[in-house]
Motif scaffolding. Structure first.
Motif, short mmCIF file in Angstrom:
data_model
loop_
_atom_site.label_atom_id
_atom_site.label_comp_id
_atom_site.label_asym_id
_atom_site.label_seq_id
_atom_site.Cartn_x
_atom_site.Cartn_y
_atom_site.Cartn_z
N GLU A 21 38.59 42.12 37.71
CA GLU A 21 39.76 41.27 37.95
C GLU A 21 40.33 40.75 36.64
O GLU A 21 41.56 40.67 36.46
N ALA A 44 35.44 37.90 46.37
CA ALA A 44 36.71 37.32 46.81
C ALA A 44 37.11 36.14 45.93
O ALA A 44 38.30 35.93 45.65
N ASP A 45 36.11 35.36 45.50
CA ASP A 45 36.39 34.22 44.62
C ASP A 45 36.81 34.69 43.23
O ASP A 45 37.55 34.00 42.53
N VAL A 87 38.76 37.02 42.44
CA VAL A 87 40.20 37.27 42.41
C VAL A 87 40.95 35.99 42.06
O VAL A 87 41.82 35.98 41.19
N ARG A 88 40.60 34.90 42.73
CA ARG A 88 41.27 33.63 42.46
C ARG A 88 40.95 33.10 41.07
O ARG A 88 41.84 32.61 40.36
N GLU A 128 31.30 34.99 44.63
CA GLU A 128 31.58 36.13 45.49
C GLU A 128 32.80 36.90 44.96
O GLU A 128 33.69 36.32 44.34
#
Length: 439
Positions: free
Chosen positions: A356, A417-418, A420-421, A415
């Motif tokens: 990312e 998904a985290d 990405v943020r 994680e």
């Protein structure tokens, strides 16, 4: 300095005591320069040899260090306070601590029966069955296992070895950036850290050669999962480092394989390279739990004798109750499966964050281990900027000797998904602080 604190005495003992009083009273602070030997001898009306003997005693006791042309100065105070990480502000996601994910650690269940106190633990400091497990753990990775020993964690073992092998003022080649507790330990022992640059393949051979030529008498390095940079020895880098180290056979090489069982890359150990003085250290904190203050080490015969001799004079042995607990966990099939899952999970989380960050044009490092190192121009701007987005990362200052600034992100609990943020917020922070960051 002489006008601020007047050193007195007519014998070497009196002169040394006078300097020590100045240090204890705070009149001579860390880094304060002592007069050159001949000048102080003239001021006190004694021979230069008397002053030289006093300075030698002060160096032996770690009160002063000699810095070549920089002269003799008061030794630096341990840097633990300055490098201790700040408290995580309330409400922030902690990515600074470097701890494993608690969900991927086994339950610590001590043995039901305490070890009997009647037998002599000093005569049998290590459980034979745990020694066997350790040899079976190290041997497949190519580490020679003829001589093994235990300690109360990696820092305990490394600190004991450095204190036995070296004298205050001696130099140690240290990774830069490197593990801050090890950097503090070297300082606390009255030793000098000589920075050795690292990259994605670990400690650089050219930088190590320069450190050895500068007088380093020991080397502390990480073969994989390097903290904070994430480097790991490639086959070529291992060969290059061994070529340098073979030129200095008296140097003690300390290989700290702290990630070991949760490192997702193979071990390319220096221990099998035919070095005269070496020790390979492994702890279990990252995959069995930080409360298990236990480490295993394989080493050459001389290093074993010196380590165990000093251990015998201090704590004597590592708790047999602790050894029983470690043995139970390391031979438990469910725990082994959990450790395997942790290794895969940490690799996936680290890789996700690197991907990312790269997608957003942010250079980062972390080919192994549980951390990602991101070079930045201004650590404070990035740390404070990410704080405003709810993230808490570690400023690189406490990991660095002379290397460039950066921040360390611990990925153990992050994680994908985290990630990405976080990467998106990181890019926003760099954009917001472009003037400080340098574009």
């Amino acid at each position: 300095m002489a006008t601020q604190y007047a050193i007195s005495g007519s014998t070497a003992r009196e002169i040394a005591a006078s300097v020590e009083r100045g240090v204890a009273d705070g009149a001579l602070g860390p880094g304060a320069a002592l007069p050159p030997v001949r000048r102080l001898a003239d001021e006190l009306g004694v021979s230069p040899g008397t002053v030289a003997t006093a300075y030698k005693e002060l160096r032996r006791r770690g009160i002063v260090v000699t810095r070549g042309r920089g002269g003799t100065v008061v030794a630096a105070a341990p840097a633990v306070a300055s490098r201790r990480p700040p408290k995580v502000p309330e409400g922030l996601r902690d990515l600074a601590g470097g701890h494993p994910d608690p969900r991927l650690l086994p339950a610590l269940v001590p043995p039901s029966r305490l070890s009997p106190g009647a037998r002599s633990h000093r005569s049998t400091p290590r459980l034979a069955r745990l020694e066997d497990v350790v040899r079976g753990w190290l041997r497949p990775d190519g580490v020679p296992v003829e001589h093994v020993t235990f300690a109360h964690g990696a820092l305990d073992l490394i600190g004991r070895l450095l204190s036995v092998e070296l004298r205050p003022g001696d130099a140690v080649a240290m990774e830069d950036p490197g593990y801050h507790h090890l950097l503090d330990l070297v300082t606390a022992l009255g030793l000098r850290s000589v920075p050795v640059a690292v990259d994605d393949e670990g400690m650089r051979a050219d930088a190590l050669r320069a450190a050895l030529r500068a007088g380093a008498r020991a080397v502390v390095c990480s073969p994989r999962g390097q903290n904070p940079y994430g480097g790991r020895f490639s086959a070529a880098r291992r060969s290059a480092l061994l070529a340098v180290l073979r030129e200095e056979p008296d140097v003690l090489v300390v290989e700290n394989d702290h990630a070991s069982a949760v490192a997702d890359v193979p071990l390319r150990t220096l221990a099998s390279g035919g070095l005269a003085r070496w020790v390979h250290v492994r702890t279990v904190s990252k995959f069995l739990g930080a409360d298990l203050r236990w480490a295993a080490a394989a080493c050459d015969a001389t290093t074993l004798a010196r380590h165990d001799g000093r251990l015998l004079l201090t704590s004597g042995w590592v708790s047999h109750l602790l050894q029983e607990t470690v043995h139970g966990l390391m031979t438990d099939e469910d725990t082994r499966a959990l450790v395997s899952r942790a290794r895969e999970t940490y690799a996936r989380r680290r890789t996700a964050l690197l991907r990312e960050l790269t997608d957003r044009g942010i250079a980062a490092h972390g080919v192994s281990g549980m951390n990602v190192w991101v070079p930045v121009a201004d650590e404070s701007a990035v740390v404070n900027g990410l704080r405003s987005y709810g993230w808490w990362v570690a400023a690189g200052a406490r990991f660095r000797l002379s290397s460039g600034p950066g921040v360390r992100i611990s990925v153990a609990g992050l994680e994908p998904a985290d990630a990405v943020r976080l990467a998106s917020d990181f890019a926003a922070v760099l954009g917001e602080s472009e003037a400080t960051y340098g574009g």
